[in-house]
Enzyme design. Structure first.
Site, PDB file in Angstrom:
ATOM      1  N   ALA A  65       0.855  -1.183   0.000  1.00 20.15           N
ATOM      2  CA  ALA A  65       0.000   0.000   0.000  1.00 20.15           C
ATOM      3  C   ALA A  65       0.896   1.240   0.000  1.00 20.15           C
ATOM      4  O   ALA A  65       2.055   1.193   0.428  1.00 20.15           O
ATOM      5  CB  ALA A  65      -0.878   0.003   1.244  1.00 20.15           C
ATOM      6  N   GLY A 109       0.558  -5.135   0.792  1.00 21.19           N
ATOM      7  CA  GLY A 109      -0.616  -5.217  -0.077  1.00 21.19           C
ATOM      8  C   GLY A 109      -0.294  -5.831  -1.421  1.00 21.19           C
ATOM      9  O   GLY A 109      -1.167  -6.409  -2.069  1.00 21.19           O
ATOM     10  N   GLU A 112      -0.500  -9.431  -0.770  1.00 17.62           N
ATOM     11  CA  GLU A 112      -1.916  -9.735  -0.543  1.00 17.62           C
ATOM     12  C   GLU A 112      -2.700  -9.744  -1.858  1.00 17.62           C
ATOM     13  O   GLU A 112      -3.553 -10.595  -2.090  1.00 17.62           O
ATOM     14  CB  GLU A 112      -2.514  -8.734   0.447  1.00 17.62           C
ATOM     15  CG  GLU A 112      -1.961  -8.918   1.860  1.00 17.62           C
ATOM     16  CD  GLU A 112      -2.233  -7.739   2.768  1.00 17.62           C
ATOM     17  OE1 GLU A 112      -1.900  -6.595   2.415  1.00 17.62           O
ATOM     18  OE2 GLU A 112      -2.793  -7.974   3.848  1.00 17.62           O
ATOM     19  N   GLU A 132       4.755  -5.196   7.056  1.00 14.38           N
ATOM     20  CA  GLU A 132       4.022  -4.122   7.727  1.00 14.38           C
ATOM     21  C   GLU A 132       4.534  -3.866   9.137  1.00 14.38           C
ATOM     22  O   GLU A 132       4.485  -2.745   9.639  1.00 14.38           O
ATOM     23  CB  GLU A 132       2.520  -4.449   7.769  1.00 14.38           C
ATOM     24  CG  GLU A 132       1.809  -4.406   6.421  1.00 14.38           C
ATOM     25  CD  GLU A 132       1.895  -5.712   5.641  1.00 14.38           C
ATOM     26  OE1 GLU A 132       2.730  -6.565   5.983  1.00 14.38           O
ATOM     27  OE2 GLU A 132       1.126  -5.855   4.669  1.00 14.38           O
TER      28      GLU A 132
HETATM   29  C1  LIG Z   1      -9.164  -3.921  -7.175  1.00 10.58           C
HETATM   30  C2  LIG Z   1      -8.607  -5.088  -6.428  1.00 10.58           C
HETATM   31  C3  LIG Z   1      -7.659  -4.673  -5.336  1.00 10.58           C
HETATM   32  C4  LIG Z   1      -7.530  -5.705  -4.271  1.00 10.58           C
HETATM   33  C5  LIG Z   1      -6.866  -5.140  -3.051  1.00 10.58           C
HETATM   34  C6  LIG Z   1      -5.404  -5.568  -2.904  1.00 10.58           C
HETATM   35  C7  LIG Z   1      -4.469  -4.437  -2.630  1.00 10.58           C
HETATM   36  C8  LIG Z   1      -4.823  -3.632  -1.394  1.00 10.58           C
HETATM   37  C9  LIG Z   1      -3.727  -2.618  -0.999  1.00 10.58           C
HETATM   38  C10 LIG Z   1      -3.915  -2.107   0.416  1.00 10.58           C
HETATM   39  C11 LIG Z   1      -3.326  -3.023   1.444  1.00 10.58           C
HETATM   40  C12 LIG Z   1      -3.412  -2.416   2.818  1.00 10.58           C
HETATM   41  C13 LIG Z   1      -2.850  -3.339   3.878  1.00 10.58           C
HETATM   42  C14 LIG Z   1      -1.387  -3.676   3.661  1.00 10.58           C
HETATM   43  O1  LIG Z   1      -1.159  -4.884   4.351  1.00 10.58           O
HETATM   44  C15 LIG Z   1      -0.484  -2.568   4.194  1.00 10.58           C
HETATM   45  C16 LIG Z   1       0.780  -2.369   3.427  1.00 10.58           C
HETATM   46  O2  LIG Z   1       0.973  -2.821   2.316  1.00 10.58           O
HETATM   47  S1  LIG Z   1       1.941  -1.360   4.204  1.00 10.58           S
HETATM   48  C17 LIG Z   1       3.311  -1.285   3.060  1.00 10.58           C
HETATM   49  C18 LIG Z   1       4.094  -2.569   3.033  1.00 10.58           C
HETATM   50  N1  LIG Z   1       5.254  -2.430   2.146  1.00 10.58           N
HETATM   51  C19 LIG Z   1       6.470  -2.052   2.597  1.00 10.58           C
HETATM   52  O3  LIG Z   1       6.672  -1.806   3.765  1.00 10.58           O
HETATM   53  C20 LIG Z   1       7.594  -1.945   1.579  1.00 10.58           C
HETATM   54  C21 LIG Z   1       8.144  -0.524   1.549  1.00 10.58           C
HETATM   55  N2  LIG Z   1       9.215  -0.382   0.566  1.00 10.58           N
HETATM   56  C22 LIG Z   1      10.480  -0.843   0.821  1.00 10.58           C
HETATM   57  O4  LIG Z   1      10.781  -1.453   1.827  1.00 10.58           O
HETATM   58  C23 LIG Z   1      11.522  -0.548  -0.242  1.00 10.58           C
HETATM   59  O5  LIG Z   1      11.008   0.455  -1.100  1.00 10.58           O
HETATM   60  C24 LIG Z   1      11.869  -1.787  -1.106  1.00 10.58           C
HETATM   61  C25 LIG Z   1      10.624  -2.390  -1.688  1.00 10.58           C
HETATM   62  C26 LIG Z   1      12.639  -2.804  -0.252  1.00 10.58           C
HETATM   63  C27 LIG Z   1      12.763  -1.330  -2.266  1.00 10.58           C
HETATM   64  O6  LIG Z   1      13.869  -0.590  -1.738  1.00 10.58           O
HETATM   65  P1  LIG Z   1      14.774   0.240  -2.752  1.00 10.58           P
HETATM   66  O7  LIG Z   1      15.151  -0.596  -3.911  1.00 10.58           O
HETATM   67  O8  LIG Z   1      15.841   0.887  -1.923  1.00 10.58           O
HETATM   68  O9  LIG Z   1      13.822   1.378  -3.334  1.00 10.58           O
HETATM   69  P2  LIG Z   1      13.282   2.674  -2.534  1.00 10.58           P
HETATM   70  O10 LIG Z   1      12.955   2.315  -1.128  1.00 10.58           O
HETATM   71  O11 LIG Z   1      14.186   3.818  -2.795  1.00 10.58           O
HETATM   72  O12 LIG Z   1      11.888   2.925  -3.288  1.00 10.58           O
HETATM   73  C28 LIG Z   1      11.849   3.536  -4.577  1.00 10.58           C
HETATM   74  C29 LIG Z   1      10.742   4.566  -4.523  1.00 10.58           C
HETATM   75  O13 LIG Z   1       9.478   3.859  -4.307  1.00 10.58           O
HETATM   76  C30 LIG Z   1       8.878   4.377  -3.130  1.00 10.58           C
HETATM   77  N3  LIG Z   1       8.139   3.313  -2.441  1.00 10.58           N
HETATM   78  C31 LIG Z   1       8.553   2.066  -2.239  1.00 10.58           C
HETATM   79  N4  LIG Z   1       7.615   1.357  -1.544  1.00 10.58           N
HETATM   80  C32 LIG Z   1       6.583   2.243  -1.322  1.00 10.58           C
HETATM   81  C33 LIG Z   1       5.315   2.124  -0.651  1.00 10.58           C
HETATM   82  N5  LIG Z   1       4.873   0.956  -0.131  1.00 10.58           N
HETATM   83  N6  LIG Z   1       4.531   3.226  -0.573  1.00 10.58           N
HETATM   84  C34 LIG Z   1       4.942   4.396  -1.152  1.00 10.58           C
HETATM   85  N7  LIG Z   1       6.127   4.580  -1.806  1.00 10.58           N
HETATM   86  C35 LIG Z   1       6.933   3.484  -1.882  1.00 10.58           C
HETATM   87  C36 LIG Z   1      10.018   4.933  -2.302  1.00 10.58           C
HETATM   88  O14 LIG Z   1       9.520   5.876  -1.384  1.00 10.58           O
HETATM   89  C37 LIG Z   1      10.893   5.529  -3.367  1.00 10.58           C
HETATM   90  O15 LIG Z   1      10.300   6.729  -3.789  1.00 10.58           O
HETATM   91  P3  LIG Z   1      11.164   8.115  -3.719  1.00 10.58           P
HETATM   92  O16 LIG Z   1      11.593   8.233  -2.286  1.00 10.58           O
HETATM   93  O17 LIG Z   1      12.316   7.885  -4.627  1.00 10.58           O
HETATM   94  O18 LIG Z   1      10.220   9.182  -4.153  1.00 10.58           O
END
Ligand SMILES: CCCCCCCCCCCCC[C@H](O)CC(=O)SCCNC(=O)CCNC(=O)[C@H](O)C(C)(C)COP(=O)(O)OP(=O)(O)OC[C@H]1O[C@@H](n2cnc3c(N)ncnc32)[C@H](O)[C@@H]1OP(=O)(O)O
Length: 258
Positions: A65, A109, A112, A132
């Protein structure tokens, strides 16, 4: 329909939906989820579409997400608007088969979403996780429930509590994904699988999908009975007659979804 965050192509009776927010590793924000729900509804209602493939980029299926969108939300906003509570229904309502073609990160997400699809084909660079916990939250759209059912309590608990990632080999060993292929073969394999399904009788494809899904919702005996009744119902279709006649006449069946 032109989407901001998706690229949708329909070819050979397959709808390919590509998440297209590369700048944020396909982070799933409200705009993308709304467009994905619309694209799925459109595909499900399009007679030219017999199978759906959802994919991302080579680096990320979806990194979860959108943290930027969520970070300032309050409990009242999340609970009051049932945030993320409605979009998943659109996957559950899609009667056509959906394949998740995963390369790179499928986290939170993103994992998921992949697990909501009917099966996952992943590239050898895929990394799955429910990190998460690193953000001070937990999975919020089925991650604790589906991952546990798909890979078992111990591995699911390990992943949810440590936030570690699972690579493609571990994902295949644990049953999270159906197959692992070299990155360059991911789309050819996924599209070939989708076209194979598209050539089947849509009646039996939808029946088989409903039966497998029911295995997670009921007891074994009830599930076997549900399956048996649908098995019996296949003999009311022209496709069953065509399928068995084609085998006996040593030719390819021509299913007509009747
Ligand atoms: C119509 C049918 C749909 C059905 C529904 C299904 C989908 C529902 C979606 C909602 C789900 C809600 C509940 C969910 O369980 C909650 C979550 O998902 S919380 C988020 C969980 N994810 C993470 O914690 C991962 C976060 N990211 C990272 O750890 C790292 O980015 C990485 C993936 C390990 C990669 O690292 P790097 O290679 O170093 O790259 P960067 O970190 O520099 O990232 C590049 C760039 O992308 C931006 N970014 C990365 N992940 C996210 C994110 N999750 N949200 C927003 N932005 C993200 C990052 O900020 C960088 O951007 P920049 O800083 O350069 O502008």
């Amino acid at each position: 329909m032109a989407y901001q965050t998706l690229i949708v192509e329909i070819e050979d009776n397959v709808a390919l939906i590509r998440l297209n927010r590369p700048e944020a590793l396909n982070a799933l924000n409200s705009v993308l989820l709304g467009e994905l729900a619309d694209a799925l509804k459109s595909a499900d209602g399009n007679d030219k579409v017999r199978c759906v493939v959802i994919t991302g980029s080579e680096k990320a299926f979806a990194a979860g997400a959108d943290i930027k969108e969520m970070s300032s939300k309050t409990y009242v906003e999340m609970f009051g608007t049932n945030f993320f509570g409605t979009e998943p229904d659109s996957i559950g309502r899609t009667r056509k088969p959906i394949i998740a073609a995963v390369a790179g990160y499928a986290l939170g997400g993103g994992c998921e979403l992949a697990m909501m699809c009917d099966f996952i084909i992943c590239a050898d660079n895929a990394k799955f996780g429910q990190p998460e916990i690193n953000l001070g939250i937990i999975a919020g759209i089925g991650g604790t429930q589906r991952l546990t059912r798909f890979v078992g309590k111990s591995k699911a608990m390990d992943m949810h509590l440590t936030g570690r990632f699972m690579d493609a080999a571990e994902a295949e060993r644990s049953g999270l994904v159906s197959r692992v292929v070299p990155l360059a073969q991911l789309m050819p394999e996924a599209m070939a699988a989708a076209q194979k399904i598209a050539a089947k009788s849509q009646i039996s494809v939808m029946a088989a999908k409903e039966c497998v899904d029911r295995a997670y919702e009921t007891t074994l005996n009830e599930g076997v009975l549900f399956e048996r009744r649908l098995f019996h119902s296949m003999f009311a279709t022209e496709d069953q007659k065509e399928g068995m006649a084609a085998f006996l006449e040593k030719r390819e069946p021509q299913f007509r979804d009747k």
